[in-house]
Design an enzyme around this catalytic site. Structure first.
Site, PDB file in Angstrom:
ATOM      1  N   HIS A 167      10.423 -50.599 -65.195  1.00  0.00           N
ATOM      2  CA  HIS A 167      10.170 -51.257 -64.753  1.00  0.00           C
ATOM      3  C   HIS A 167      11.133 -52.600 -64.912  1.00  0.00           C
ATOM      4  CE1 HIS A 167       5.823 -51.283 -64.261  1.00  0.00           C
ATOM      5  NE2 HIS A 167       5.525 -50.258 -65.920  1.00  0.00           N
ATOM      6  N   GLN A 173       6.562 -56.252 -67.238  1.00  0.00           N
ATOM      7  CA  GLN A 173       4.932 -56.829 -66.999  1.00  0.00           C
ATOM      8  C   GLN A 173       4.920 -57.655 -67.329  1.00  0.00           C
ATOM      9  OE1 GLN A 173       5.070 -52.037 -68.308  1.00  0.00           O
ATOM     10  NE2 GLN A 173       2.967 -52.662 -67.354  1.00  0.00           N
ATOM     11  N   GLY A 186       3.392 -48.177 -73.860  1.00  0.00           N
ATOM     12  CA  GLY A 186       4.747 -48.865 -73.902  1.00  0.00           C
ATOM     13  C   GLY A 186       4.185 -50.618 -73.117  1.00  0.00           C
ATOM     14  N   HIS A 214      10.309 -44.462 -67.654  1.00  0.00           N
ATOM     15  CA  HIS A 214       8.630 -45.222 -66.959  1.00  0.00           C
ATOM     16  C   HIS A 214       9.456 -46.933 -67.212  1.00  0.00           C
ATOM     17  CE1 HIS A 214       4.423 -45.937 -66.706  1.00  0.00           C
ATOM     18  NE2 HIS A 214       4.653 -47.154 -66.596  1.00  0.00           N
ATOM     19  N   GLU A 215       9.323 -46.973 -68.540  1.00  0.00           N
ATOM     20  CA  GLU A 215       9.454 -48.384 -68.874  1.00  0.00           C
ATOM     21  C   GLU A 215      11.419 -49.138 -67.950  1.00  0.00           C
ATOM     22  OE1 GLU A 215       6.939 -50.352 -70.086  1.00  0.00           O
ATOM     23  OE2 GLU A 215       6.320 -48.621 -70.370  1.00  0.00           O
ATOM     24  N   CYS A 253      -0.151 -46.656 -65.841  1.00  0.00           N
ATOM     25  CA  CYS A 253       0.925 -47.727 -66.161  1.00  0.00           C
ATOM     26  C   CYS A 253      -0.663 -49.018 -66.155  1.00  0.00           C
ATOM     27  CB  CYS A 253       1.488 -48.380 -64.484  1.00  0.00           C
ATOM     28  SG  CYS A 253       3.449 -49.655 -64.829  1.00  0.00           S
ATOM     29  N   LEU A 254      -0.176 -50.275 -66.929  1.00  0.00           N
ATOM     30  CA  LEU A 254      -1.121 -50.604 -66.925  1.00  0.00           C
ATOM     31  C   LEU A 254      -1.309 -52.452 -66.170  1.00  0.00           C
ATOM     32  CD1 LEU A 254      -0.305 -51.898 -71.130  1.00  0.00           C
ATOM     33  CD2 LEU A 254      -2.385 -50.798 -69.955  1.00  0.00           C
TER      34      LEU A 254
END
Ligand code: GNR
Ligand code: NI
Length: 179
Positions: free
Chosen positions: A137, A51, A46, A133-134, A91-92
């Site tokens: 963000h 981000q 995702g 999670h997204e 997480c990226l």
């Protein structure tokens, strides 16, 4: 198509709250394609617009094994949540950091697709976790915010150390003598 730069913790831009999308035009569709390309290139399941320093309510996901089932959620809303379950999250924006977190086990979500069409979906398992999670963000929230301050301090130090080594590494490669 353009691969975008993913911001890394503790970059303050990851704390911005994203605004709703109101215009569904070619520029938005181009941005979504770039976001998907960036997510696939980073092997993420995702990615949220936040981000890549775009503070609009856009998330992309792909939880398929074949990496050919892109999902686009614009202005997503959670209509209902059920149960809770633990899961390991990464997480990226926090490369190499993983920890267990409790999230709702099942959610019902309403969102708009890339052309502005409204739809609803149920999600559970990895997809359900990822959507939650997204969506965090988009609010400027990261999964490490659910951990203790002590754990976050360790994580900040570890990421700083790894970033130092990463730049030292590329430096020494650049200066290595030819054999
Ligand atoms: O690639 C990702 N994997 C993942 C695994 C468990 C829970 C959440 C995620 S999301 C993450 C990509 C990312 O950072 N999205 O914001
Ligand atoms: Ni993330």
């Amino acid at each position: 198509m353009t691969k975008l730069v993913i911001l890394e913790y503790p970059d303050p831009r990851l704390r911005k709250k994203a605004v709703e999308v109101t215009v569904f035009d070619a520029a938005l569709r181009q941005f979504i394609d770039d976001l998907l390309e960036t997510m696939y290139a980073a092997n993420g399941v995702g990615l949220a617009a936040t981000q890549v320093d775009v503070h609009r309510r856009v998330i992309v996901l792909d939880v398929s094994d074949t990496r050919d089932r892109p999902l686009v959620l614009i202005n997503p809303e959670i209509l209902s949540k059920e149960g809770e379950g633990p899961g390991e999250e990464g997480c990226l924006s926090l490369p190499g950091i993983y920890d267990k977190l409790t999230r709702a086990a099942r959610i019902r979500v309403r969102a708009l697709g890339r052309d502005g069409q409204a739809f609803e979906m149920d999600a559970q398992g990895l997809l359900g976790v990822c959507i939650q999670h997204e969506m965090d963000h988009l609010e400027g929230k990261l999964f490490v915010d659910y951990l203790s301050e002590l754990k976050r301090a360790f994580i900040r130090r570890r990421l700083e150390k790894e970033r130092r080594q990463r730049s030292a590494g590329s430096d020494s490669r650049a200066h290595a003598p030819a054999l």
